[in-house]
Structures are given as C-alpha cells and as structure tokens.
Design an enzyme around this catalytic site. Sequence first.
Site, PDB file in Angstrom:
ATOM      1  N   GLY A 115      10.557  -1.091  11.763  1.00  0.00           N
ATOM      2  CA  GLY A 115       9.643   0.238  12.016  1.00  0.00           C
ATOM      3  C   GLY A 115      10.693   1.397  12.252  1.00  0.00           C
ATOM      4  O   GLY A 115      10.403   2.582  11.671  1.00  0.00           O
ATOM      5  N   LYS A 139       0.697  -1.118  -0.109  1.00  0.00           N
ATOM      6  CA  LYS A 139       0.196   0.007   0.115  1.00  0.00           C
ATOM      7  C   LYS A 139       0.806   1.235  -0.206  1.00  0.00           C
ATOM      8  O   LYS A 139       1.966   1.307   0.541  1.00  0.00           O
ATOM      9  CB  LYS A 139      -0.936  -0.017   1.194  1.00  0.00           C
ATOM     10  CG  LYS A 139      -2.042  -0.887   1.137  1.00  0.00           C
ATOM     11  CD  LYS A 139      -2.551  -0.858   2.442  1.00  0.00           C
ATOM     12  CE  LYS A 139      -3.918  -1.989   2.462  1.00  0.00           C
ATOM     13  NZ  LYS A 139      -4.676  -1.762   3.394  1.00  0.00           N
TER      14      LYS A 139
HETATM   15  P1  AMP Z   1       4.374  -4.090   2.529  1.00  0.00           P
HETATM   16  O1  AMP Z   1       4.311  -4.472   4.144  1.00  0.00           O
HETATM   17  O2  AMP Z   1       3.507  -2.719   2.404  1.00  0.00           O
HETATM   18  O3  AMP Z   1       5.940  -3.618   2.296  1.00  0.00           O
HETATM   19  O4  AMP Z   1       3.717  -4.772   1.869  1.00  0.00           O
HETATM   20  C1  AMP Z   1       4.574  -6.330   1.374  1.00  0.00           C
HETATM   21  C2  AMP Z   1       3.421  -6.859   0.712  1.00  0.00           C
HETATM   22  O5  AMP Z   1       3.034  -6.295  -0.347  1.00  0.00           O
HETATM   23  C3  AMP Z   1       3.857  -8.310   0.350  1.00  0.00           C
HETATM   24  O6  AMP Z   1       3.406  -9.369   1.368  1.00  0.00           O
HETATM   25  C4  AMP Z   1       3.330  -8.499  -0.984  1.00  0.00           C
HETATM   26  O7  AMP Z   1       2.867  -9.828  -1.246  1.00  0.00           O
HETATM   27  C5  AMP Z   1       2.408  -7.411  -1.198  1.00  0.00           C
HETATM   28  N1  AMP Z   1       2.101  -6.978  -2.352  1.00  0.00           N
HETATM   29  C6  AMP Z   1       3.115  -6.818  -3.352  1.00  0.00           C
HETATM   30  N2  AMP Z   1       2.723  -6.507  -4.466  1.00  0.00           N
HETATM   31  C7  AMP Z   1       1.273  -6.605  -4.699  1.00  0.00           C
HETATM   32  C8  AMP Z   1       0.277  -6.569  -5.499  1.00  0.00           C
HETATM   33  N3  AMP Z   1       0.441  -6.369  -6.618  1.00  0.00           N
HETATM   34  N4  AMP Z   1      -0.961  -6.918  -5.033  1.00  0.00           N
HETATM   35  C9  AMP Z   1      -1.248  -7.323  -3.546  1.00  0.00           C
HETATM   36  N5  AMP Z   1      -0.250  -7.431  -2.570  1.00  0.00           N
HETATM   37  C10 AMP Z   1       1.128  -7.095  -3.123  1.00  0.00           C
END
Ligand code: AMP
Length: 396
Positions: free
Chosen positions: A377, A198
Amino acid sequence: MKTIDTFDFKNKKVLVRVDFNVPLNDQFEITDTNRIDAAIPTIKKILKGGGSAILMSHLGRPKEGPEEKFSLKHVVPYLSRELDVQVKFADDCIGQSARDLASGLKPGEVLLLENLRFYKEETKGDEEFSKKLASLGDVYMNDAFGTAHRAHASTAIIAQYFPEDKMFGYIMENEVKSIDRVLHDARRPFTAILGGAKVSGKIEIINNLLDRVDNLIVGGGMMFTFIHAQGGHVGKSLIEDELLELALHTIEGAHERGVNLYLPTDAIIADKFDNDAHTRITVVDDIPDEWMGLDIGPDSVKHFSEVIKNSKTILWNGPMGVFEMENFAAGTKAIALAVAEATSKGAFSLIGGGDSVAAINKYNLKDKVSYVSTGGGAMLEYIEGKELPGVKAIKG
Ligand code: AMP
C-alpha cells in the site's frame, strides 16, 4: 539530511521503527521471516558503528491491549540468532521497565519493545505516546516502509522529537530511492505495466503515470473495461461499468500527452473461472457471451514483450492474468521474463504491489530485476504521487 551510512552511531541509542509484522503459526513460530531478514543490515550497521538499537514494531491487528498471539517476544529467538546478539525484550513498549532496559543498554546491545499496537495511541498518532517512546533513544530511524503511508505515533509523529537526529534505515532509503528514480529521474523509454483485477484503486496511479511515461501497457482484468469502453465485446470478462467513461478519458489523455497506450489484441478465454475450464484464444474485442478473458493472448505477449525489451525504465504493478491458475499464468510469466531480459540489458526495473511481487518470486526472477518493493500500500500511494507521512517526517 542525515544518512545511515554517514552518521556516527558511537554510544548512541538508536530508536528504530522496524516492520516485524511477520506471520506466526499456532505454536507462535514465524512462518515467513522476510521482513525481519530485510531489517538485519540496518541493525548490524548501528551495532558495528558502536551504537545500540532499540527496536519497535507492530505485529498484527490487536484490538484491546496485549494478546499472546500478537506478542513480539515470539521473534526474540530468531532475531537473536540472526544478529548473533542476545536480544533483550521489554514487555511493555513504554513505562518503567522499557525505560530501565533502555537506559541500561550498552553499545552493541539490542532491545526489542513489545507490540506498539497494544496501545491505541500508536495508530491514533498520539503525541504523548510518541513522546514517551522518543524518550527511550537519542536518535530516531525509520526503516518500516510498509507503514510509511500511515501517520502513526512511531512512524511519523515521533520524528518531531529528533529534529536533528533522524534518518531512514536501509530499507526505507532503498525504497524511496528506487521509486524516486522511476518517478523523477527515469531514463527513456519509460514503460509502466499495469495489471491486476480492477481499474478502481489504480485510477490515481494511472493519472500520475500518464504525465511521466512513454509507454503504458494495460493487462489483467482491468484491460476489459478499456476494451469494452471502446465498444468491444468482452463476454463475461471483468468490467467496471461505472469506470467506462474514465477509461475513455484515460485513452484520450494518453493520446494528448503522446503516451503510447498498449492494450491487448488477443486473450485466453475460458467458459468458467476455473483452471480446468475449456479455453480458447480469441481477439480481445469479440469474446463470446458466455466466456471470460482470464489472460492476455500470445499475440499481445509478443507485442508487449517487444516494448518492454526496448525500455530503459520499467515499472510493473499487477499480473496480466489469473496467474494463480496454471492455465492462465503464461502472460504474466512472459512479461516477467521480458522485464528480466530488459534489466539484463541495462534497464532499471521496479516491481511493486503484492501480486506482481508474488509473480516475480514464483518465477525465481527476484535477482534479475532491479528492485522489488516490499511496500504494498505504501508503494502504491507513493506512485500515486502522494506524500507519505513516514517519508515526510524524515525528509521534512
Ligand atoms: P490486484 O490486487 O488488483 O493487483 O489484482 C490481482 C488479481 O487480479 C490476481 O489475483 C489475479 O488473479 C487477478 N486477475 C488478473 N487478471 C484477471 C482477469 N482477466 N480476470 C479476473 N481476475 C484477474
């Protein structure tokens, strides 16, 4: 500022805030020793210099006082083996027993205190509690980067009792040095690669980086909010409607500052969120209604890799796709390889944030990048431009 490499530890009792927050199984065995292993050079340096070490840490999230499953006594055998010293243990981090053990400590000896979070005063940053901890040692050292963004008793408040004799351990020193190098002393071109699920949670990072980078690469789930904001059709891909305007604002901000913002041109799309889904490659802004983008496509990989390989400083946070599923891991793997290649050609690369660290480890590239941050974090708050209480308490 005092440093671990120049300080004379002879006959000093060094109170070290370590991060021994390791996972334990049902038999109270450590299932991942990384955090303890990382602290060994710091502790050995103190002992070699003729000092003794009083180690304090938290473990887990105990709610109401002592609990067996959160006791730090479970790490004593492993720590003793790694240090080649029989580590003493105080079953209360403050109080008479801790005081007695600390005062009897001789050069070359190590004392581990029981879990700091058995006292609520730790996370509250209580002054009295800090003072009691402080009374155990002559010198204060912080080597727990993972909690540096918290103003807890042992991570920040305690430092006031050691106005002259406080310093970072090696982990803290390396983390701070590496992030400062990227944020304040980057060789150009400087490329930041952001991915993950996100945009929310990364807004402040994007804002801070826009003033510093030459190139900003956006992949992962967050790319679809940018694509959709510009009128692209993204089907069922992850988008955050409330952030569309902000995405446009970021695109504009990049333009105004002369930052090259690279968004994917193509994506691997799937008909469900599953490794066994049907997949296709499409242009990124024309995804059919019932499909979702789960990785960047080959064209984007090529383009991004080129930018990365021509960079001299690289900061990477967040995977390019759902790399936990084999069929959507190619983009993340290719980017990891490009970062490693740039590093072999002399770039400084910093990898931070849980999932990009996991990706680097998955592809065995840990030794092929310049620095892998363990901070989670804390690292993210640091690159947001925030002052970390644990860092400030030492640096002043
Ligand atoms: P974050 O914790 O925000 O760094 O997000 C990491 C997560 O983002 C990982 O578990 C990925 O599976 C997920 N992610 C990466 N690309 C996508 C995508 N196109 N759609 C959904 N989830 C995603």
